[in-house]
Design a protein around this motif. Sequence first.
Motif, PDB file in Angstrom:
ATOM      1  N   SER A 145       0.846  -1.194   0.000  1.00  0.00           N
ATOM      2  CA  SER A 145       0.000   0.000   0.000  1.00  0.00           C
ATOM      3  C   SER A 145       0.883   1.245   0.000  1.00  0.00           C
ATOM      4  N   ILE A 146       0.234   2.402  -0.129  1.00  0.00           N
ATOM      5  CA  ILE A 146       0.984   3.654  -0.048  1.00  0.00           C
ATOM      6  C   ILE A 146       1.648   3.792   1.318  1.00  0.00           C
ATOM      7  N   ALA A 147       0.923   3.449   2.368  1.00  0.00           N
ATOM      8  CA  ALA A 147       1.508   3.517   3.711  1.00  0.00           C
ATOM      9  C   ALA A 147       2.677   2.550   3.853  1.00  0.00           C
ATOM     10  N   SER A 196      -8.061   8.483  -7.495  1.00  0.00           N
ATOM     11  CA  SER A 196      -9.480   8.123  -7.396  1.00  0.00           C
ATOM     12  C   SER A 196     -10.259   8.458  -8.659  1.00  0.00           C
ATOM     13  N   GLY A 197      -9.753   9.404  -9.457  1.00  0.00           N
ATOM     14  CA  GLY A 197     -10.478   9.803 -10.656  1.00  0.00           C
ATOM     15  C   GLY A 197     -10.040   9.101 -11.924  1.00  0.00           C
ATOM     16  N   THR A 254      -5.963   5.611   0.983  1.00  0.00           N
ATOM     17  CA  THR A 254      -7.133   5.405   1.836  1.00  0.00           C
ATOM     18  C   THR A 254      -6.957   6.202   3.125  1.00  0.00           C
ATOM     19  N   GLU A 255      -8.030   6.312   3.876  1.00  0.00           N
ATOM     20  CA  GLU A 255      -7.927   6.995   5.162  1.00  0.00           C
ATOM     21  C   GLU A 255      -6.998   6.230   6.102  1.00  0.00           C
ATOM     22  N   ILE A 284       0.466   7.073   7.910  1.00  0.00           N
ATOM     23  CA  ILE A 284       1.556   7.983   7.526  1.00  0.00           C
ATOM     24  C   ILE A 284       1.717   9.075   8.581  1.00  0.00           C
ATOM     25  N   ARG A 285       0.604   9.633   9.038  1.00  0.00           N
ATOM     26  CA  ARG A 285       0.689  10.656  10.087  1.00  0.00           C
ATOM     27  C   ARG A 285       1.296  10.080  11.364  1.00  0.00           C
TER      28      ARG A 285
END
Length: 345
Positions: free
Chosen positions: A238-240, A264-265, A285-286, A292-293
């Motif tokens: 994933s991105i994370a 997303s688009g 995603t959330e 990440i935060r």
Amino acid sequence: MAELTNLPPLRIVAIGGGGGSAQVLLGTRPFFAERTAVIAVTDSGRSTGAARTIAAIPAPGDLRNLLATLAADPNAILPRLMQHRLRSPAVPLLDGMALGNLILGGLAQMEGDFAAAVALARQMVGCPEQVFPVATTNTHLCAELIDGRVVKEEIAVRALGKPPIRRLFLDPPAAAYPPALEAIMAADLVVLGPGSFYTSLLATLCFDGIVTALRETSATIVFVCNTTAQPGQTDGMSIADHVTRLVDVIGPGVLDVALINDASGLHPAVVARYSAAGLTPLIVTETDRQAIRALGVEPLVRDLAEPDPGPRELWNKADTIRHDPQTLGLALWKIALDRHDQATG
């Protein structure tokens, strides 16, 4: 945002492979007075690997591609000649060879120094950016896989169908090129990626001195996340996961921003085309944002992709959704300005 007239000249360093770093530096030309590339030198693929064997040099391919792309006139004869691939069925070693790889090899032999060869090639094509190899040592990228096996040379590190990569290392170990470290220390913004996550970006971090420079510089450090997964390198990540692995390598509190493409688009047909080739678009995603935060990194999600150009035939490499240079450059400039405002109050 501060008035532009009150800003000092901004300095940016792009670290990674030739394609992604070229996109970063093309896009930041209007905004950063000093622009420097620190480029990977461990590729062992077909054309670059042959050039390494012929001339006994570090991998020239990423440097060649970046220099030709950033040339004063990329459509002039010399940049086009550097990108031209020889057709030589009678001499298989040279068949498909990018002529610029041999030019860099010849310059290195003439000058007795690989970095001097890169500097001369930069002058020849009129590239306005400073360009450094991450190192001048002819070393190879290797990896330990999660099953304990070790694979040697970059082409094996990115091979399909193997277990995930546990760690990277160089054989033999090698130090980074000192002017590259000096550029990192002097920068206002250091950009990691986009590009092949393990074999371009993380490969550059294997050279002694690079991670230390990233930890010690006062620059804002930004990771430009790839737009898709890469078969053989980041399957299933994933991105994370990308950000987590990068933080594992450089240490906590070093990376400031993860700049993420908003996929997303994307049109479903585009997603299907890339996914069929194993290049699954990375959708933030959330959960990614929260993870990440939690690492102390600010996730910034922007629409950064270039308009879909349709299927492209790339030499011995998988296609991907590329970042739009102008959009990426503007996003990086805004990050630099915001950080400058924060630093000056």
